[in-house]
Every structure is written in C-alpha cells, then in structure tokens.
Motif scaffolding. Structure first.
Motif, PDB file in Angstrom:
ATOM      1  N   GLU A  83      56.928 -14.999 -24.588  1.00  0.00           N
ATOM      2  CA  GLU A  83      56.814 -14.728 -23.156  1.00  0.00           C
ATOM      3  C   GLU A  83      58.142 -14.413 -22.499  1.00  0.00           C
ATOM      4  N   HIS A 128      50.145 -23.484 -25.061  1.00  0.00           N
ATOM      5  CA  HIS A 128      50.880 -24.060 -26.196  1.00  0.00           C
ATOM      6  C   HIS A 128      50.318 -25.427 -26.642  1.00  0.00           C
ATOM      7  N   HIS A 187      50.906 -21.477 -17.862  1.00  0.00           N
ATOM      8  CA  HIS A 187      52.173 -21.456 -18.609  1.00  0.00           C
ATOM      9  C   HIS A 187      53.341 -21.624 -17.645  1.00  0.00           C
ATOM     10  N   ALA A 188      54.534 -21.842 -18.231  1.00  0.00           N
ATOM     11  CA  ALA A 188      55.776 -21.782 -17.461  1.00  0.00           C
ATOM     12  C   ALA A 188      56.674 -20.769 -18.157  1.00  0.00           C
ATOM     13  N   GLU A 207      57.276 -27.036 -22.527  1.00  0.00           N
ATOM     14  CA  GLU A 207      56.311 -26.310 -21.704  1.00  0.00           C
ATOM     15  C   GLU A 207      54.892 -26.840 -21.886  1.00  0.00           C
TER      16      GLU A 207
HETATM   17 ZN   LIG Z   1      54.036 -20.173 -22.424  1.00  0.00          ZN
END
Ligand SMILES: [Zn+2]
Length: 337
Positions: free
Chosen positions: A56, A95, A184-185, A130
C-alpha cells in the motif's frame, strides 16, 4: 387566457417532474441537501492513472486525483438516526499478526498473482502494528453502525488468523453484504504525509464492472462527510485495479486508509481513543448516508410519487384546476422525499 393558464400549469408540472426525477437519482437528494446542507457534493474527477504495485505504501502513484482537501476539524457531529431497512456491512480489519506471502490470483481467472496478505505498516511513534489499529477501528465502527441499526460482520476478530485478501472478499460475497468496508492505515517513506483517504475499484477494472457505480458512490459519500472532520490526504480518492480484495468482491467495496502511521503526529492521534472514536463516528455517518441513498431515500419511492404527481397535474389541467402544482408539491412533502 384560459389556455394560457393551462399552458403555464403544464409547463410548471413538467419542470417539477424533471427536478424531482433528478432529485430521486442523486446520492442524497438535491432538495434534501439544499434544505439540510448535510452533505458536501464537490468531489470532481480530474484524471486517471492505473498501474500495479504490491504494498500500500508504494502505491500512491497509481491513483486518480479527485480533489485536494485539507479542511479544518470541527466539532460538528451528524444526527444519529436509525436506518429503516436491513443493511449488512462486512468490515475487514486489514492484515493479521503474520503475513502470508504465498501467492493468489489478483482476480477471477487472473494469471497475475499477488501476496495473499501482507504485514501492513507500523506506527513510527507508537510501535503499534497496522493490524492492531485496524481491528481497534473495526470494533469501534461495528459498535457505531449497530447503534444506527446496521447488521455488521467482521472478517476477523483476532490477530491470530490466516485469511487472504481474496478470502476476505469472499466472506463479504457469501453474506451478500450491502457494503464491504476494508479498514487500513497508510504508510509512506515520507514522515510528512498524513490524512484520510479512500480507495475504490477503477471504472476500467474488468473484475469490478458490476460494483463500480455503488462502490464509487459509497467512497464519495464517505469522503464528503469525512472531509468536514479530518484532513483528507492529498487527493482523497484513489482508483485501484490491482487489489485482490477488490477484484474478488461481488459486492460494493471501499478501502479506507484512516491515516498515516508513518507520520509521528498522526500515528499518535490514531492511538488516541477520542480522536479515533470521532473519526470512526464520521466514517459510520458516511456509510449511513450511503445506505440511506440506496435504501432510505430510495429513488423508487421518489419516482413513484413524482410520476403520480405528474399524472395528477395533467388530469387536473384538463379540468382547469389551478391547484394541481401545489398539490404536487404537497405530495413531495407528504412523501418526505
Ligand atoms: Zn494496510
């Protein structure tokens, strides 16, 4: 004179019909948004680029610029109202504790493959992975949505799992989710980068043609509400054709990057309970606005009433009634559309 008045009423009816018909097809409703000023509708598409990368944080070049936003955070909170029709949101906390670097096809019948699930980024200030932040955010979002009357399913509720991105999408498919939200981050080589953004399947993505419109509408709606509360990263909205978690999805899907864990300040904020709760509340409000567009403020009801109104107008005109337009507007109010 009589003919002129009939003509004027007919023209007014036609204009009303067109306006209400357009209104029924918009995300929130022109009239509703004018009166309540709830949603900012200024997202504009400017250009499109699509390429392929794996992580990402490396994928920022593969984007479509929509609009630069960097509005100040305010204390405005949208009113909490319950949705009236069943709406299932499947939330995927991104994740997991251990990455699975085996390969899987990036979409149905695809030759191209990609890691099943990567490890994600890590907070530079907090040291938090994350996958931990994603699950915290997912629990908050689940609670917020359930309070609003949504049905919610999480793809995982612990870190010790092994679920590939394809399998996560298939969970949403299996449950026929109304919306699949991937949490997500972000990460970047630059510690300066910060802000919220939304990823969505591209219009030219062959795997997601059927879900493009709804996914895009959901992303726009979420961004519109979010931009009033937190800083939006650079362009805000990104089209992606290379994500397995999108390409295997048969239901509308968005991926929210709730902030940059590689920015020390933002990383700390994301681990602040008040900040994260506020951010997730706004995300829930965006999902609610999308759900209402799809179900609550549905175009079917609006269309039915606008059609009935038009027929009524013409019928009334035949009898030279001058109140038909007012009755038609009354329909709109009674319908609450
Ligand atoms: Zn991610």
């Amino acid at each position: 004179m009589k003919r002129l008045s009939i003509f004027v009423v007919i023209i007014a009816c036609i204009i009303s019909f067109i306006v209400l018909r357009l209104d029924s097809q918009t995300e929130i409703g022109i009239i509703n948004s004018l009166s309540s000023n709830k949603v900012e509708k200024n997202v504009r598409e400017k250009s499109m680029v699509a390429t392929e990368l794996t992580e990402e944080q490396e994928e920022r070049e593969n984007t479509v610029m929509i609009e630069k936003r960097s509005e100040e955070k305010t204390d405005e909170t949208p009113p909490a109202t319950e949705i009236t029709e069943p709406f299932l949101v499947v939330i995927d906390p991104g994740h997991q504790a251990k990455a699975n670097l085996e390969q899987e096809p990036i979409g149905p019948d695809a030759r191209e493959t990609k890691y099943k699930v990567t490890g994600g980024t890590t907070g530079v200030a907090t040291g938090k992975p994350e996958y931990v932040l994603a699950l915290e955010a997912a629990h908050l979002l689940k609670a917020q949505l359930e309070k609003k009357g949504f049905q919610v399913i999480l793809t995982r509720s612990s870190h010790d799992v092994d679920i590939s991105n394809r399998e996560r999408a298939e969970i949403a498919n299996k449950h026929e989710a109304d919306l699949f939200v991937r949490l997500h981050a972000d990460g970047s080589e630059s510690a300066e980068m910060n802000g919220f953004s939304v990823l969505v399947p591209g219009k030219d993505n062959p795997y997601t043609v059927a879900i493009y419109d709804d996914s895009y509408m959901a992303a726009q709606t979420v961004l519109s509400l979010m931009s009033k509360e937190v800083k939006i990263y650079q362009n805000g909205l990104y089209f992606r054709n290379d994500l397995s978690g999108f390409n295997w999805s048969k239901v509308p899907v968005i991926l929210t990057e709730i902030g940059f864990m590689t920015n020390p300040e933002e990383d700390k904020k994301l681990s602040n309970e008040d900040y994260l709760t506020h951010l997730i509340k706004q995300l829930a409000a965006g999902i609610e606005a999308y759900a209402k567009t799809k179900h609550g403020d549905g175009s079917h009801v609006s269309f039915a009433f606008s059609t009935i109104g038009l027929v009524f107008c013409f019928s009334s005109c035949l009898f030279n009634s001058h109140c038909s337009l007012f009755l038609y507007i009354f329909y709109k109010k009674v319908a609450g559309i």
